[in-house]
Design a protein around this motif. Structure first.
Motif, short mmCIF file in Angstrom:
data_model
loop_
_atom_site.label_atom_id
_atom_site.label_comp_id
_atom_site.label_asym_id
_atom_site.label_seq_id
_atom_site.Cartn_x
_atom_site.Cartn_y
_atom_site.Cartn_z
N VAL A 38 0.87 -1.18 0.00
CA VAL A 38 0.00 0.00 0.00
C VAL A 38 0.91 1.23 0.00
CG1 VAL A 38 -1.83 1.23 1.21
CG2 VAL A 38 -1.77 -1.28 1.24
N VAL A 39 0.89 2.00 -1.09
CA VAL A 39 1.81 3.12 -1.30
C VAL A 39 1.10 4.44 -1.01
CG1 VAL A 39 3.35 4.27 -2.93
CG2 VAL A 39 3.05 1.78 -3.04
N THR A 48 -2.13 0.57 -4.75
CA THR A 48 -1.71 -0.73 -4.21
C THR A 48 -0.83 -1.38 -5.25
OG1 THR A 48 -3.75 -0.98 -2.92
CG2 THR A 48 -2.48 -2.98 -3.36
N ALA A 49 0.41 -1.68 -4.89
CA ALA A 49 1.39 -2.20 -5.83
C ALA A 49 1.70 -3.67 -5.54
CB ALA A 49 2.68 -1.38 -5.76
N GLY A 50 2.19 -4.35 -6.59
CA GLY A 50 2.58 -5.74 -6.47
C GLY A 50 1.51 -6.66 -7.04
N PRO A 51 1.89 -7.91 -7.28
CA PRO A 51 3.22 -8.49 -7.02
C PRO A 51 4.21 -8.15 -8.14
CG PRO A 51 1.76 -10.15 -7.91
CD PRO A 51 0.93 -8.92 -7.74
N GLY A 52 5.49 -8.47 -7.91
CA GLY A 52 6.52 -8.18 -8.89
C GLY A 52 7.23 -6.88 -8.60
N LEU A 53 7.82 -6.30 -9.67
CA LEU A 53 8.57 -5.05 -9.54
C LEU A 53 7.64 -3.84 -9.54
CD1 LEU A 53 11.58 -5.69 -11.97
CD2 LEU A 53 11.68 -5.49 -9.48
N TYR A 54 7.99 -2.84 -8.73
CA TYR A 54 7.28 -1.56 -8.74
C TYR A 54 8.22 -0.51 -8.16
CZ TYR A 54 6.46 -2.66 -3.83
OH TYR A 54 6.62 -2.98 -2.51
N VAL A 99 -8.09 -9.38 2.70
CA VAL A 99 -8.65 -9.39 1.35
C VAL A 99 -8.63 -8.00 0.72
CG1 VAL A 99 -10.09 -11.41 1.79
CG2 VAL A 99 -10.99 -9.14 2.29
N ASP A 100 -8.48 -6.95 1.52
CA ASP A 100 -8.42 -5.58 1.00
C ASP A 100 -7.26 -4.86 1.68
OD1 ASP A 100 -8.75 -2.94 0.23
OD2 ASP A 100 -10.94 -3.05 0.26
N PRO A 101 -6.07 -4.85 1.08
CA PRO A 101 -4.90 -4.23 1.73
C PRO A 101 -5.10 -2.76 2.07
CG PRO A 101 -4.23 -5.57 -0.16
CD PRO A 101 -5.72 -5.47 -0.21
N GLU A 102 -5.80 -2.04 1.19
CA GLU A 102 -5.99 -0.60 1.44
C GLU A 102 -6.71 -0.36 2.75
OE1 GLU A 102 -8.43 3.20 -0.48
OE2 GLU A 102 -8.16 1.35 -1.63
#
Length: 265
Positions: A38-39, A48-54, A99-102
């Motif tokens: 969560v950015v 909300t970023a991911g998975p992988g590179l960001y 289920v909801d990171p934000e």
């Protein structure tokens, strides 16, 4: 134009490019398949970023990384009073996942601790709503009630409670002895009922056999002979003398005639 003047802009570009490269390398982040980030940008939710590179730009952006896998949380032992006023101690296990990171970051602080605390209070509340027998015999039902209650509270936080299980139930020693006596009494009751049913069945079978034998005197004689054979097969010192059924019938007739004559006289 001097050599210094010629190379000054080039040096500046090289330094700027090097600084930009370092900034880019510092901004690279990696999230696993089961993670989300969560950015925030300047204090406001950005994405909300991911998975992988960001990328997370230094100074102006920061992140909170969350694990989306199912988490197992132990609910420490709680002491409570049942509806029938019996003190007991119960501990449980809760399985949940985000289920909801934000919402898990914005709506609640320290989501894992919050889920555990909700589970503690729910466990104490449920203990007071059920009797001891219900807690001992219907643990799955009570666990389902707890699961729905906890899930209703954590749903606004973006958390899904998947399962709740009671690990152990401790009751006072005096109550343990009372339950053991009750169980023993129930076992003795069942044993007596089974024995009584067996005796009833045996009596019914004997009655039916007697009816068959009385209807067929020859069958009675065969049974008498079989008994003599069985007694003779054993090494017994006792001798049984079996009288024919005709003698018994004759003796009964003489007895009945004597009773009639005595009544007339």
């Amino acid at each position: 134009m001097s050599v210094v003047d010629f190379f000054a802009p080039l040096s500046f570009l090289l330094i700027a490019g090097f600084a930009a490269l370092i900034l880019l390398l510092m901004s690279i982040r990696v999230a696993n398949q089961y993670e989300r980030s969560v950015v925030f940008r300047l204090g406001r939710f950005n994405r909300t970023a991911g998975p992988g590179l960001y990328l997370v730009w230094p100074v102006i952006e920061w992140q909170d990384k969350l694990d989306l896998r199912t988490i197992t949380a132990n609910v420490e032992q709680q002491e409570g009073i049942t509806r029938d006023n019996v003190p007991i101690k119960v501990d449980a296990v809760v399985w949940y996942r985000i289920v909801d990171p934000e919402r898990a970051v914005i709506e609640v602080k320290a989501v894992s601790n919050a889920v555990v605390q909700v589970s503690l209070t729910t466990l104490r509340a449920v203990l007071g709503q059920h009797t001891l027998d219900e807690i001992l015999k219907a643990q799955d039902t009570i666990a389902d009630v707890m699961q729905r209650a906890i899930d209703a509270t954590t749903e606004p936080w973006g958390v899904k409670v998947e399962l709740v299980q009671m690990k152990s139930v401790e009751i006072p020693p005096s109550m343990q002895r009372a339950l053991a006596q009750e169980a023993e009494a129930l076992r003795e009751k069942r044993a007596r009922l089974i024995k009584a049913e067996a005796e009833l069945d045996a009596a019914e079978q004997l009655r039916q056999a007697a009816e068959v034998i009385m209807q067929n005197p020859a069958g009675l004689e065969l049974r008498r002979m079989q008994m003599i054979t069985e007694v003779g097969a054993e090494q017994n010192t006792m001798t049984l003398v079996m009288m024919p059924s005709e003698f018994v019938s004759m003796a009964r007739g003489i007895s009945d005639a004597a009773k009639v004559m005595a009544a007339k006289g």
